[in-house]
Design a protein around this motif. Structure first.
Motif, PDB file in Angstrom:
ATOM      1  N   ALA A 194       4.242   9.675  -4.973  1.00 22.98           N
ATOM      2  CA  ALA A 194       4.170  11.095  -4.607  1.00 22.98           C
ATOM      3  C   ALA A 194       5.557  11.677  -4.377  1.00 22.98           C
ATOM      4  N   ARG A 213       6.625  16.783  -2.258  1.00 24.92           N
ATOM      5  CA  ARG A 213       6.110  16.050  -1.104  1.00 24.92           C
ATOM      6  C   ARG A 213       7.275  15.676  -0.193  1.00 24.92           C
ATOM      7  N   ASP A 230       2.815  16.882   8.861  1.00 24.34           N
ATOM      8  CA  ASP A 230       3.121  16.439   7.492  1.00 24.34           C
ATOM      9  C   ASP A 230       2.149  17.047   6.491  1.00 24.34           C
ATOM     10  N   ALA A 238       9.823  12.546   4.580  1.00 23.94           N
ATOM     11  CA  ALA A 238       9.729  11.995   5.943  1.00 23.94           C
ATOM     12  C   ALA A 238       8.643  10.933   6.078  1.00 23.94           C
ATOM     13  N   PRO A 239       7.416  11.161   5.574  1.00 30.42           N
ATOM     14  CA  PRO A 239       6.401  10.108   5.744  1.00 30.42           C
ATOM     15  C   PRO A 239       6.794   8.812   5.045  1.00 30.42           C
ATOM     16  N   GLN A 242       9.544   7.104   7.041  1.00 28.70           N
ATOM     17  CA  GLN A 242       8.988   6.525   8.268  1.00 28.70           C
ATOM     18  C   GLN A 242       8.218   5.236   7.967  1.00 28.70           C
ATOM     19  N   ARG A 280       6.093  14.778  14.915  1.00 32.31           N
ATOM     20  CA  ARG A 280       7.270  15.377  14.289  1.00 32.31           C
ATOM     21  C   ARG A 280       8.009  16.360  15.180  1.00 32.31           C
ATOM     22  N   GLN A 331       3.519  23.337   0.571  1.00 29.71           N
ATOM     23  CA  GLN A 331       4.500  23.040  -0.478  1.00 29.71           C
ATOM     24  C   GLN A 331       3.830  22.792  -1.828  1.00 29.71           C
ATOM     25  N   PRO A 339       1.473   4.451  -3.600  1.00 30.86           N
ATOM     26  CA  PRO A 339       1.101   5.838  -3.893  1.00 30.86           C
ATOM     27  C   PRO A 339       2.015   6.869  -3.215  1.00 30.86           C
ATOM     28  N   LEU A 340       2.488   6.533  -2.021  1.00 24.74           N
ATOM     29  CA  LEU A 340       3.398   7.454  -1.329  1.00 24.74           C
ATOM     30  C   LEU A 340       4.731   7.524  -2.075  1.00 24.74           C
ATOM     31  N   ALA A 395      -1.619  11.453   0.273  1.00 22.09           N
ATOM     32  CA  ALA A 395      -1.751  10.261  -0.577  1.00 22.09           C
ATOM     33  C   ALA A 395      -0.791   9.174  -0.111  1.00 22.09           C
ATOM     34  N   GLY A 396      -1.264   7.948  -0.146  1.00 22.57           N
ATOM     35  CA  GLY A 396      -0.417   6.829   0.239  1.00 22.57           C
ATOM     36  C   GLY A 396      -0.422   6.553   1.725  1.00 22.57           C
ATOM     37  N   GLY A 447       0.790  -1.224   0.000  1.00 29.06           N
ATOM     38  CA  GLY A 447       0.000   0.000   0.000  1.00 29.06           C
ATOM     39  C   GLY A 447       0.819   1.268   0.000  1.00 29.06           C
ATOM     40  N   CYS A 448       2.130   1.119   0.097  1.00 25.17           N
ATOM     41  CA  CYS A 448       3.005   2.285   0.149  1.00 25.17           C
ATOM     42  C   CYS A 448       3.284   2.859  -1.250  1.00 25.17           C
ATOM     43  N   GLU A 492       2.543  19.706   3.424  1.00 23.71           N
ATOM     44  CA  GLU A 492       2.148  19.339   2.055  1.00 23.71           C
ATOM     45  C   GLU A 492       1.264  20.434   1.435  1.00 23.71           C
TER      46      GLU A 492
END
Lengths: 539, 432
Positions: free
Chosen positions: A112, A120, B68, A123-124, A127, B349, B75, A108-109, B322-323, A105-106, B72
């Motif tokens: 991005a 984007r 986050d 960091a997300p 992580q 964070r 940005q 799409p991230l 997203a994601g 499922g990662c 976003e």
């Protein structure tokens, strides 16, 4: 202060491996035309919680190349990833784009953060992709980077003070330790105002309790599973038949075990500790642990018996004790020996690599990067032996090892060595391989020689599940005791640490503890003559 | 029939805030926001607000509370634009100004042109002037000073007004005009405010135009921004038209000086609530350690930034986060409120967000927004903030005035008064 060790393992697109390597190389040699010069000092200032950081690319083999980002830092992971992004984000983004889109499922991230011109945050993604080590060890647990640096500066100031005083007069030498302490404190307090403040706890009570609770839960879970066969048998079979089966199985298991327990021809080493004699040496502790387990388990088994039968509480005690007693007896006499027998049977058929290949070019690159400072970095990747027993053993064993290290290692010493700053193991490629990353003192040769000499059982336990590992016996015997072979195997498993960033490169783990003791003493307004005499040894 | 225009010389800078129940509700909402944000961060970080009154067709509104996601939003200016253009058109007479633009060549050109006259080497002088005037005010205050108007607003408008080169208008009051126009652009408007703006905006434009004409006719003297811009114009560099100069300078004076009287008193209020940070600030002020003082002020502002949320308008459909499992489609036309106050205390964070920590890193703050429209005047503020506050903070025994006066009062979103006391005998401790 709690520290975190984390690593991110990303599969690399095979045709992007060369690009990835060149991107990493540019970190050390930035192109002034396209990138602002960023020194390691700049980077460390942007990541004030970082201790050690590395980027490694494990080359292709059975798997595609694997890009590993390793980070050891103060505090929880959440705030660290934005720090990393602020320091290295523009450089890391194209590296991540060299890696495969995750199939989970990662995806799409990943899309991005790797889209052309993406803004984007990384960091997300970092992580989400960060893995949890199966085992980690912090040689100076609870010492924040700032504290390491501050106390090293204090040590230098102490040295300078003593040297200066020594040159002027020999006054220090004739003073009693408590007076030396008082004078040093008086001299250094203006420069190091934090000496007047109480030292922050390296481990909180909550952390200690948490470690103990996690270890206890694991031990309890393992004991429950291992006693189940005996408990189930006790519930199904009459006592006389149970005794007969017990005796027969014991004879078969032990007979078989003793028949094959010895070394295969040419594989015995000087190592004398094996599982059996180790267990025998711990017999009193084991008996106490089993008694505690019996008592605790009775609190669960008795209500369960009441719930699933028509027995009253009083009537349920005896059958519960009987089932539990048989469970424990069967575990000790049959189940565990049977598992050891199974393991030994596998060990006798293991393939070992007697002449591990070492790529000379890779070896040269590794050596080029080693021994520039007292602290070094290593990265190794080990394919795991197949089979359900090995899989369970390595996962449960790593969990146990991890928790035992957290609970029992109080001063950073593993056996009698304190050479590791931050080290960890992690399973990668869906558990098919195991990665080992270490930031250690001394040269690689000395580091390994020390462990082979003083902790070969631990090394065998930790690495013995690796394919091609030197022949082992009963989990912890031989193996790493084949020193030369083990070192060749370890070098063969290693790859080049392409990029390494260390917040301090000249303060060994031992020295950090020494600095800590000196600082702890100087934080005290006064010391008794006895404690001063002990404290002054570190000067 | 409209009310006659008030006498500009006595017109208060701030409009009267709401009273009675409305004021109480406003205060309660503001006080409860941190809790609302905390719950939102935990449960629904991208919170869609119900359309009120129910059933009414309105563009969706979202509040974004996690660090986050706030980053976003800022940005991704290709999807989340600034919503100020319509109101800026009103005050600028339809002339485009960079504050309301998307990332276009026009935006970049305007900004580059502006940076030709607003220079980095001006900062030291701005700091020096700020501290000198603040020292003069504090020294003459006899141990009691109202901070919002008598100190911060006065110094900010005097120093920046002189720097830009726009004097008080004849028969008008620059702080009043700027603050009112600022309120109109960046905050909700009511009929009275719109009426004020209809009166003040054309007057302000005319005032700047007449200043440009006056300065040009006098041979372009001095080194303020007006002079620099007119010299550019005189040298024939393209783009330096009267309309452009007027709009750019008006953007600066409307967008800039009204902000320090909001954030600095709020920062002082936060310091007055915390003994050690206040002590540290005073020590830094006495040592004239502006770098440390700035860190202290920034950290204080993190607890009460200029606004809890900064609005953006979705100019394209976008999936935020997203994601992740909180991903949410934001349709074009939606209003998106980036809750900077929430993001700056997001434990995911921000380490120990409740601690007053002077070692925080730049990326942990959203005090000046973030991304394309990060405050143009940030560097000026960085220079002026510590310089402006230093003389007051250097006074010994700095403390609240007794009673309500000693606590920050607000009129609407604007701080209106905060009175402090200090020992005049301690003026020996003032920085050199």
């Amino acid at each position: 202060m709690r520290q975190t060790t984390s690593s991110i393992a990303l599969e690399v697109k095979p045709d992007s491996e060369a690009l990835l390597l060149s991107l990493i190389a540019r970190l050390d040699r930035p192109d002034a035309a396209t990138q602002p010069a960023m020194t390691k000092t700049d980077l460390l200032a942007r990541m004030p919680s970082l201790h050690f950081f590395s980027l490694t690319v494990f080359p292709r083999g059975v798997f595609d190349p694997l890009f590993v980002i390793e980070a050891n830092f103060d505090g929880p992971a959440g705030p660290f990833w934005p720090q990393l992004e602020a320091a290295l984000g523009p450089q890391l983004r194209p590296m991540i784009a060299c890696c495969k889109r995750p199939a989970d499922g990662c995806g799409p991230l990943y899309d991005a953060v790797t889209a052309p011109g993406s803004r984007r945050d990384l960091a997300p993604y970092l992580q989400t992709r960060a893995g949890k080590p199966s085992v980690y060890h912090h040689g100076n647990r609870g010492m924040s980077r700032q504290r390491v640096v501050n106390e090293a500066a204090l040590f230098s100031a102490v040295e300078a003070e003593l040297d200066a005083a020594g040159q002027v007069a020999q006054t220090w030498r004739i003073l009693p330790p408590a007076d030396i302490h008082a004078r040093l404190r008086e001299k250094l307090l203006p420069q190091f105002a934090w000496l007047a403040q109480p030292a922050p706890a390296r481990k909180t009570l909550g952390e200690k309790l948490g470690d103990w609770v996690r270890l206890a839960v694991l031990v309890l879970a393992v004991l429950v599973v291992l006693t189940l066969p005996g408990q189930i048998a006790a519930g199904l079979v009459e006592t006389d038949r149970l005794v007969i089966a017990f005796v027969l199985l014991t004879a078969i298991v032990w007979g078989s075990l003793l028949r094959i327990a010895g070394p295969l021809e040419g594989t015995a080493t000087h190592g004398r500790t094996n599982l059996l004699n180790f267990a025998w040496r711990q017999i009193f502790k084991i008996l106490i642990a089993l008694a505690v387990f019996f008592a605790v388990a009775m609190l669960v088994v008795t209500p369960t018996t009441v719930a699933i039968s028509h027995l009253s509480w009083r009537e349920a005690v005896i059958p519960s004790a009987r089932a539990l007693g048989w469970g424990i007896a069967a575990m000790v006499v049959i189940v565990l020996p049977a598992l050891v027998l199974w393991l030994r049977w596998l060990e006798r058929r293991d393939s070992t690599q007697d002449a591990p290949t070492i790529d000379e070019a890779v070896m040269r690159l590794m050596r080029e990067r080693e021994d520039h400072t007292p602290i070094n970095h290593m990265a190794a990747m080990i394919p795991l032996k197949p089979g359900i027993l090995r899989t369970v053993l390595v996962h449960v064993g790593h969990r146990g090892l991890h928790l035992a290290l957290r609970v029992f290692i109080k001063d950073g010493y593993l056996a009698s060595m304190r050479t590791i700053h931050f080290a960890h193991w992690a399973f990668v490629n869906n558990g098919a391989r195991m990665m080992f990353l270490s930031n250690y003192d001394l040269s690689w040769e000395t580091y390994f020689d020390d462990f082979i000499e003083k902790a070969h059982e631990g090394l065998t336990l930790a690495f013995g599940s690796g394919e091609g590992f030197p022949p082992t016996r009963l989990l912890i015997q031989d193996g790493a005791s084949h020193g030369t072979l083990f070192k060749a195997w370890a070098r063969h498993s290693m790859t080049v640490s392409r990029y390494w960033l260390a917040a301090y490169t000249d303060i060994t783990s031992d020295q950090i503890e020494r600095n800590f003791r000196i600082a702890a003493g100087l934080r005290q307004p006064t010391l008794t003559p006895e404690s001063a005499a002990q404290w002054i040894v570190d000067l | 029939m409209t009310d006659p225009a008030p006498d500009p010389s006595t017109e208060p800078v701030l409009r009267p805030g709401p009273r009675g129940l409305k004021a109480l509700v406003g205060r309660l909402v503001l006080a409860g926001l941190p809790l609302v944000f905390a719950v939102s961060r935990a449960i629904r970080p991208i919170l869609k607000l119900p359309a009120l009154p129910f059933g009414q067709k309105k563009p969706p509104q979202f509040i974004i509370t996690r660090y986050d996601d706030v980053r976003e939003v800022f940005q991704t200016d290709t999807a989340f634009g600034v919503p100020y253009k319509a109101k800026l058109d009103v005050i600028m007479g339809g002339e485009p100004v960079f504050v309301g633009m998307a990332d276009t060549p026009l935006y970049r050109g305007d900004l580059a042109r502006l940076r030709e006259i607003v220079r980095g080497d001006d900062l030291a002088a701005l700091a020096l002037q700020s501290s000198a005037q603040a020292e003069h005010i504090v020294a003459g205050a006899s141990g009691q000073l109202e901070v919002v108007d008598a100190l911060v607003r006065r110094v900010t408008f005097d120093v920046l007004g002189a720097y830009i080169g726009i004097p008080h208008p004849p028969g008008g009051n620059l702080p009043v005009w700027c603050t009112r126009l600022f309120e109109f652009v960046f905050m909700p408007s009511d009929a009275q405010l719109i009426a004020d703006v209809d009166r003040m905006a054309p007057a302000m434009r005319a005032h700047i135009d007449s200043e440009l004409a006056r300065r040009r006719s006098g041979g372009i003297e001095g080194d303020d921004l007006v002079a620099r811009a007119l010299r550019k114009q005189a040298s024939g560099e393209p783009g330096w038209t009267d309309a452009w100069i007027r709009t750019a300078l008006m953007g600066l004076i409307v967008g800039g000086p009204p902000q320090p009287p909001m954030v600095l008193p709020q920062a002082l209020e936060q310091l007055l609530r915390r003994a050690k940070p206040l002590r540290d600030a005073q020590t830094a002020a006495k040592r004239a350690d502006d770098a440390l003082l700035l860190r202290i002020l920034f950290e204080a502002m993190r607890f009460d930034p200029i606004a809890p949320m900064i609005p953006r308008t979705a100019i394209a459909d976008w999936t935020l986060a997203a994601g992740t499992d909180r991903a949410r489609a934001i349709p074009a036309g939606s209003t998106v409120m980036a809750a900077i106050q929430s993001a700056m205390v997001d434990t995911r964070r921000i380490p120990d967000p409740g601690t007053f920590d002077l070692m925080r890193l730049p990326h942990e703050y959203f005090l000046f927004g973030h991304g394309l429209h990060q405050c143009f005047g940030e560097h000026i503020n960085r220079a002026m903030f510590p310089a402006l506050m230093r003389p007051l903070l250097a006074r010994s025994n700095l403390r609240r005035a007794p009673g309500k006066a000693g606590h920050l009062a607000k009129q609407g979103f604007f701080p209106s008064a905060l009175t402090v006391l200090f020992d005049t005998a301690g003026q020996d401790n003032k920085p050199g």
